[in-house]
Design an enzyme around this catalytic site. Structure first.
Site, mmCIF file in Angstrom:
data_model
loop_
_atom_site.group_PDB
_atom_site.id
_atom_site.type_symbol
_atom_site.label_atom_id
_atom_site.label_comp_id
_atom_site.label_asym_id
_atom_site.label_seq_id
_atom_site.Cartn_x
_atom_site.Cartn_y
_atom_site.Cartn_z
ATOM 1 N N ASP A 326 -18.925 -54.103 26.409
ATOM 2 C CA ASP A 326 -17.812 -54.544 27.242
ATOM 3 C C ASP A 326 -16.562 -54.604 26.373
ATOM 4 O OD1 ASP A 326 -16.557 -55.537 29.529
ATOM 5 O OD2 ASP A 326 -16.877 -57.605 28.903
ATOM 6 N N ASP A 634 -21.879 -60.108 30.408
ATOM 7 C CA ASP A 634 -21.763 -61.554 30.535
ATOM 8 C C ASP A 634 -21.972 -62.050 31.959
ATOM 9 O OD1 ASP A 634 -19.478 -60.565 31.646
ATOM 10 O OD2 ASP A 634 -18.086 -61.516 30.235
ATOM 11 N N ASP A 638 -24.289 -58.086 35.633
ATOM 12 C CA ASP A 638 -24.672 -57.324 34.444
ATOM 13 C C ASP A 638 -26.153 -57.493 34.113
ATOM 14 O OD1 ASP A 638 -22.014 -56.648 34.157
ATOM 15 O OD2 ASP A 638 -21.586 -58.246 32.732
#
Length: 896
Positions: A326, A634, A638
């Site tokens: 990310d 997070d 996900d």
């Protein structure tokens, strides 16, 4: 009708609640019984006892326990006790490590478990979020975490950051109007607040419509129950090795017993020797050493801000070939920072790290004092004044309470030496018109000490320039002509081209007697001051980490919900995006099947405008291409991708409980560099495992071949069973354990990732085991023959020489195992644990040779000084002979 479609009266009726009084405690208890507690369901936890016994179900451990039983039945209690001790140590280490990981995650959960303000029996009180029930009335303000799914009934400049669910870090502005969009997505429900999301601005009140597993977070968490868990490469390799060793042990036992009986040895002696060799063939220390190596790796990872939830996960990272990371907070600092300012045809840059209020201002690469630059001074002070963010300092760490964009403006002004409390002593705030998404601006009416009033406005540059009729140009107020408007637009485009988010600042004098009652009166006829360009900057250590990963053959892929321009700019700065790699946005990704994505996924380095559900598609495409994938995330959305990846990495700071539960590794600092450190640790652990496998098996091959060669040649047994068992204990114990603590070699992050199907004996390890084992067996038999032929009547002395030669050859060989090249490739004294382990083993050997108490037990006698020269000379041959061939090949290559 769904709650987001209802008006307030319909909601109150459907939930049987009162917006002014809340629920009565009696009704709360009834609803607790009906709906349960407001918590996500967890998998059933093992009891401590079951967790301990589960450590002994490994195939290798069961075989060792069987060998223990046989040794005990044959009266060899020393070996039986030793094996039991090692198995117990292995089980205790595994038990405590798993318990420690569980407790660490529980501590993280406690940190993230919010409390809420609830209206009960007409009074507001703070209660744990798990006690919330449908129908509860909750209120929240900036900095609060939403404790359940809520339908909003009041919204005061309310903005909520929903990246935990949607992956989009930009806060969503909320309202209370019924929603008429058919089948809206979570990101479109502007009148709802969802469990686990964070209020970044304003305040609001709402009624709870769903709790626990019925929330949006709970529904996505439910997907985890069907996601597959990957078996790690280490688990597969050790299982493979165990089967090989068991087969070899059974074969050798039968072979030795058969040859011995045919040559006239009694059956009991040969069976005892065969079992002793079988036990020697199985490195009983292997499970314990693997666990110790992994446990110590985990301890090092905790010191580097990572919690490893599953022991073998560290090793799995060692063969990762792709890291899907990310952007926000992992590759970047997650701290919006002003880096460029423009006003009146001048551009300034400002440096500094994070939210620290220290930094220097530059114009054309020359340092300037911002308080000597009139237009820059106004740009900074007005940006600080029209602002609600607050700086919080705790133990030298700076954080922002409030909107990240306002925080960036605040920090930029503080770097110039301004403080908001000082400005508020000079200016009184008379009125405020909050930001909304339609106007794309906010404004404040302020009054100075002399009574003069101003409207201070900040907002979208294209909007403010359209509402301005003058501009500060070269420190003077001028009429805003088309030519100047074009120059402002050019500055906006230039900042946007650098992936900067731009905020414009403007002002307007207001006559003292005028009372501004509406924003339209304040927000027109403005004087345009300038622009502040901000970005979430890369973490300074990440660029080096990305390069080290590339040198290690690991590709870093950025996955972000951010715009393509921003993603490309950050990726280029970090070295992720090169001229040969591609960028793919979410729209194109949505139109592709997994097989279509698979065809081009190796060429893509940046996925932009990606929703979290796309991550699972990316993971599967990469895995189908044969990659070992590490996936960071997070949010709740996900979690399925994190669990499906070969190694799931959750964020400890911003991560949701569901993401952490699905992961194998939790980053306490949300930092990409920590992943790189884990990969280095994983590679070193696997190499250390190969080192002690090489050492143990070569030593055991030597022991077996000594006995086989002697029997084939019709010689007396060069070793008695108790000596074989003692050699096994002395050499398999401390030295092998110390190899598991070896430091990484210099080139550990310069090698390509190993293939996940690579066997334990790959890269020449099988040849090293056989060749060194053969030589160790040969020189041990040679030492026995020399002494036995010199005095055939003293068999015990010859056996003592063979016993000592075998041990010394193995203790020298252990230093050779530290490198795949030769013993000379590394400093032999670098691993202090190994040096002390070898010294300890040597003392143990000397004790059984020279101690009168132990000599009868181990069938040994004292060795003459002259024979020590023979022992040491022969013992050095297996290691230094092959080291000489390595140097010969290296010299030949250099000459060519």
């Amino acid at each position: 009708m769904k709650f987001h479609e209802m008006n307030e009266n319909e909601i109150a009726s459907a939930l049987r609640t009162d917006f002014t009084e809340g629920l009565e405690e009696k009704e709360v208890k009834r609803r607790h019984e009906q709906h349960g507690y407001n918590a996500l369901a967890e998998g059933e936890k093992q009891s401590a006892l079951l967790l301990f016994f589960s450590q002994f179900k490994d195939f290798m451990v069961l075989v060792l326990l069987a060998a223990t039983l046989i040794s005990g039945l044959l009266g060899e209690m020393v070996d039986a006790i030793a094996i039991i001790a090692i198995v117990l140590v292995n089980g205790i280490l595994g038990f405590f490590q798993e318990r420690k990981a569980e407790k660490s995650l529980d501590a993280l959960k406690e940190l993230s478990a919010p409390q809420v303000h609830a209206l009960r029996d007409g009074e507001w009180s703070k209660i744990p979020s798990k006690d919330v029930v449908p129908g509860d009335i909750l209120k929240f303000t900036s900095g609060d975490r939403i404790g359940a799914d809520i339908r909003l009934i009041e919204s005061r400049s309310l903005e909520i950051e929903e990246s935990a669910l949607t992956g989009e870090s930009v806060p969503v502005q909320k309202n209370t109007s019924p929603l008429r969009i058919p089948n809206p997505g979570l990101g479109d429900m502007e009148n709802m607040a969802f469990m686990g999301t964070m209020v970044t601005r304003g305040s609001g009140t709402g009624v709870v419509v769903a709790t626990g597993m019925k929330t949006a977070m709970g529904q996505i968490a439910d997907l985890l129950q069907t996601a597959d868990t990957q078996e790690t490469p280490l688990q597969r390799r050790l299982e493979q090795l165990g089967k090989i060793l068991i087969t070899a042990a059974l074969f050798l036992t039968l072979l030795v017993v058969g040859i011995g009986v045919l040559q006239g040895h009694d059956l009991y002696t040969m069976f005892l020797a065969g079992v002793s060799l079988a036990v020697a063939a199985i490195p009983e220390g292997l499970p314990a050493i693997v666990t110790v190596a992994l446990s110590l790796g985990v301890q090092r990872m905790i010191r580097k801000n990572a919690i490893v939830r599953k022991l073998p996960a560290v090793e799995t990272l060692g063969c990762a070939s792709v890291i899907c990371s990310d952007k926000t907070g992992t590759l970047t600092q997650n701290k919006m920072t002003v880096t460029h300012l423009w006003s009146g045809n001048k551009t300034w840059t400002v440096d500094g790290v994070g939210y620290s209020p220290t930094g220097l201002f530059f114009h054309k690469d020359k340092s300037v004092d911002p308080q000597n630059e009139k237009s820059l001074q106004q740009l900074l002070t007005f940006g600080m004044l029209c602002n609600h963010a607050e700086m919080i300092e705790k133990e030298g760490e700076y954080t922002i309470d409030g909107d990240p964009t306002e925080g960036a403006l605040l920090v930029a002004a503080m770097k110039a030496g301004y403080r908001r409390e000082n400005l508020l002593n000079q200016f009184e705030i008379v009125n405020e018109f909050p930001f909304d998404s339609k106007r794309k601006m906010m404004s404040m009416i302020v009054k100075d000490k002399t009574g003069r009033k101003f409207a201070v406005v900040k907002g979208a540059p294209d909007v403010l320039i359209g509402l301005s009729d003058s501009i500060l140009w070269e420190d003077r107020q001028q009429h805003l002509t088309k030519d100047l408007t074009a120059k402002v637009q050019g500055a906006i485009n230039e900042l946007a081209g650098n992936a900067l988010r731009t905020i414009a600042i403007a002002f307007k004098p207001i006559s003292q007697n005028t009372v501004v009652l509406h924003e339209n009166e304040a927000e027109k006829g403005l004087t345009f001051i300038g622009l502040q360009g901000m970005i979430d900057p890369p973490r300074p250590e990440v660029k080096t980490a990305v390069k080290e990963c590339r040198d290690a053959g690991i590709k870093t892929v950025m996955i972000t919900g951010d715009h393509v321009i921003t993603a490309k700019a950050i990726a280029k700065q970090l070295g992720i995006l090169t001229k040969d790699s591609k960028v793919l946005d979410g729209k194109a990704l949505s139109e592709m099947s997994v097989s279509e994505l698979e065809a081009l996924v190796d060429d893509v380095s940046v996925f932009a405008r990606v929703s979290p559900e796309h991550k699972l598609k990316i993971v599967k495409a990469l895995q189908n291409r044969g990659h070992i994938v590490a996936m960071t995330g997070d949010g709740v959305n996900d979690a399925p991708a994190i669990k499906a990846a070969d190694i799931g990495v959750a964020m400890g700071i911003t991560g949701t409980d569901v993401a952490k539960e699905a992961s194998s590794l939790v980053l306490l600092d949300d930092n990409f560099a920590t992943i790189k450190a884990a990969i280095k640790e994983g590679r070193n652990i696997y190499e250390n495992i190969r080192k002690f496998i090489r050492y143990l098996l070569a030593s055991n091959v030597g022991e077996i071949l000594v006995m086989l060669f002697a029997m084939i040649l019709g010689l007396p047994l060069p070793l008695v069973p108790i000596q074989i068992l003692w050699v096994n204990l002395v050499t398999d114990g401390l030295p092998a354990m110390a190899l598991g603590l070896d430091q990484p070699e210099e080139n550990v992050m310069k090698r390509a990732p190993r293939h996940p199907k690579e066997g334990v004996f790959a890269r020449g390890l099988g040849w090293k085991v056989v060749s060194r084992g053969f030589l160790i067996g040969l020189i041990t038999l040679f030492a026995f023959l020399i002494v036995y032929n010199r005095n055939p009547d003293d068999l015990v002395y010859a056996q003592t020489i063979a016993f000592t030669t075998l041990v010394m050859a193995q203790l020298i060989h252990v230093f050779d195992c530290r490198s795949e090249k030769s013993i000379f490739a590394r400093n032999p004294f670098e691993n202090k644990y190994l040096v002390w382990a070898v010294i300890s083993s040597l003392v143990m050997v000397l004790a059984v040779i020279y101690s009168p108490v132990l000599q009868p037990i181990f069938h040994t006698v004292p060795i003459l000084a002259i024979d020590w020269l023979l022992i040491l000379g022969l013992s050095a041959i297996p290691t230094f002979l092959l080291a000489g061939t390595f140097f010969a090949r290296k010299t030949k290559r250099n000459m060519i």
